[in-house]
Design an enzyme around this catalytic site. Structure first.
Site, PDB file in Angstrom:
ATOM      1  N   LYS A   9      11.806 -15.933  20.018  1.00  0.00           N
ATOM      2  CA  LYS A   9      11.183 -15.222  21.288  1.00  0.00           C
ATOM      3  C   LYS A   9      11.089 -16.204  22.235  1.00  0.00           C
ATOM      4  O   LYS A   9      11.419 -17.113  22.252  1.00  0.00           O
ATOM      5  CB  LYS A   9       9.750 -14.532  20.649  1.00  0.00           C
ATOM      6  CG  LYS A   9       9.686 -13.795  19.465  1.00  0.00           C
ATOM      7  CD  LYS A   9       8.246 -13.103  19.286  1.00  0.00           C
ATOM      8  CE  LYS A   9       8.321 -12.550  17.971  1.00  0.00           C
ATOM      9  NZ  LYS A   9       6.905 -12.032  17.594  1.00  0.00           N
ATOM     10  N   TYR A  49       9.495  -2.520  19.235  1.00  0.00           N
ATOM     11  CA  TYR A  49       8.275  -2.510  18.762  1.00  0.00           C
ATOM     12  C   TYR A  49       7.483  -1.135  18.632  1.00  0.00           C
ATOM     13  O   TYR A  49       6.242  -1.071  18.573  1.00  0.00           O
ATOM     14  CB  TYR A  49       7.155  -3.570  19.549  1.00  0.00           C
ATOM     15  CG  TYR A  49       7.300  -4.964  19.188  1.00  0.00           C
ATOM     16  CD1 TYR A  49       7.378  -5.310  18.045  1.00  0.00           C
ATOM     17  CD2 TYR A  49       7.624  -5.907  20.255  1.00  0.00           C
ATOM     18  CE1 TYR A  49       7.506  -6.877  17.745  1.00  0.00           C
ATOM     19  CE2 TYR A  49       7.729  -7.067  20.066  1.00  0.00           C
ATOM     20  CZ  TYR A  49       8.025  -7.757  18.886  1.00  0.00           C
ATOM     21  OH  TYR A  49       7.910  -9.050  18.536  1.00  0.00           O
ATOM     22  N   ASN A 112       4.507 -16.383  18.395  1.00  0.00           N
ATOM     23  CA  ASN A 112       4.582 -16.906  17.076  1.00  0.00           C
ATOM     24  C   ASN A 112       6.197 -17.087  16.981  1.00  0.00           C
ATOM     25  O   ASN A 112       6.808 -17.040  15.758  1.00  0.00           O
ATOM     26  CB  ASN A 112       4.298 -15.859  15.955  1.00  0.00           C
ATOM     27  CG  ASN A 112       4.568 -14.533  16.021  1.00  0.00           C
ATOM     28  OD1 ASN A 112       5.563 -14.287  16.755  1.00  0.00           O
ATOM     29  ND2 ASN A 112       4.572 -13.498  15.125  1.00  0.00           N
ATOM     30  N   HIS A 115      10.863 -13.403  15.231  1.00  0.00           N
ATOM     31  CA  HIS A 115      10.653 -12.107  14.636  1.00  0.00           C
ATOM     32  C   HIS A 115      11.820 -12.268  13.629  1.00  0.00           C
ATOM     33  O   HIS A 115      13.020 -12.459  13.883  1.00  0.00           O
ATOM     34  CB  HIS A 115      10.817 -11.056  15.594  1.00  0.00           C
ATOM     35  CG  HIS A 115      11.024  -9.543  15.026  1.00  0.00           C
ATOM     36  ND1 HIS A 115       9.840  -8.855  14.563  1.00  0.00           N
ATOM     37  CD2 HIS A 115      12.281  -9.118  14.544  1.00  0.00           C
ATOM     38  CE1 HIS A 115      10.470  -8.000  13.975  1.00  0.00           C
ATOM     39  NE2 HIS A 115      11.706  -7.968  14.021  1.00  0.00           N
ATOM     40  N   GLU A 126      16.335  -2.019  14.187  1.00  0.00           N
ATOM     41  CA  GLU A 126      16.308  -3.218  15.166  1.00  0.00           C
ATOM     42  C   GLU A 126      17.652  -3.526  15.670  1.00  0.00           C
ATOM     43  O   GLU A 126      17.798  -3.913  17.028  1.00  0.00           O
ATOM     44  CB  GLU A 126      15.366  -4.187  14.741  1.00  0.00           C
ATOM     45  CG  GLU A 126      13.944  -3.808  14.178  1.00  0.00           C
ATOM     46  CD  GLU A 126      13.211  -4.915  13.532  1.00  0.00           C
ATOM     47  OE1 GLU A 126      13.858  -6.041  13.154  1.00  0.00           O
ATOM     48  OE2 GLU A 126      12.126  -4.759  13.208  1.00  0.00           O
TER      49      GLU A 126
END
Ligand code: CMP
Length: 139
Positions: A9, A49, A112, A115, A126
């Site tokens: 990310k 998402y 974080n 993913h 995805e």
């Protein structure tokens, strides 16, 4: 043989730890089938998402994923999905075990670092958002 999608990310790219992260997946024995750096559009972020679209943190998730370039990777190997989830660590960086990617590089649940698809269904949804079929190497 199983495939999974990993995203480094925007915070992972900004921290200059892309190589460190990729090395962990390669060391585990996972094979890179495709890899690209890209800026994610708002529509792609929303699609990625979509399962969280009713959650209160959805807008934050979308603006975070679109805030800077990401690295998208398709990895292949036995049990690739669970193996990558284990390497990523618990979703909340403050709770993730030391030695995992989030445990080593993240302090919270919002930023974080990575993913990783959490199921075969999630991967099927995805990977198409980030890759065309002809970009996935067969070797
Ligand atoms: P990721 O693995 O990309 O998938 C969904 C993301 O939602 C997750 O990482 C977290 O960054 C984020 N997330 C999950 N739960 C929360 C929460 N309670 N508050 C904010 N973000 C969350």
């Amino acid at each position: 043989m199983e495939r999974t999608l990993v995203l480094v990310k925007p915070d992972g790219v900004k921290k200059h730890i892309v190589g460190n992260i990729i090395e962990r997946f390669e060391n585990k024995g996972l094979k890179i089938l495709s890899l690209k750096m890209m800026k994610v559009s708002e529509s792609k972020a929303k699609e990625h998402y979509s399962v969280h679209s009713m959650k209160p943190f959805f807008d934050g998730l979308v603006s975070y994923l679109t805030s800077g370039p990401i690295i998208a990777i398709i990895l292949e190997g036995d049990n690739a999905i669970i193996s990558c989830r284990n390497l990523a660590g618990a979703t909340d960086g403050s709770k993730a075990a030391a030695g995992t990617i989030r445990g080593d590089f993240s302090l919270n649940i919002e930023e974080n670092i990575v993913h990783a698809s959490d199921s075969q269904e999630a991967y099927n949804h995805e990977y198409k958002i980030f890759f065309n079929e002809n970009e996935i190497m067969d070797y």
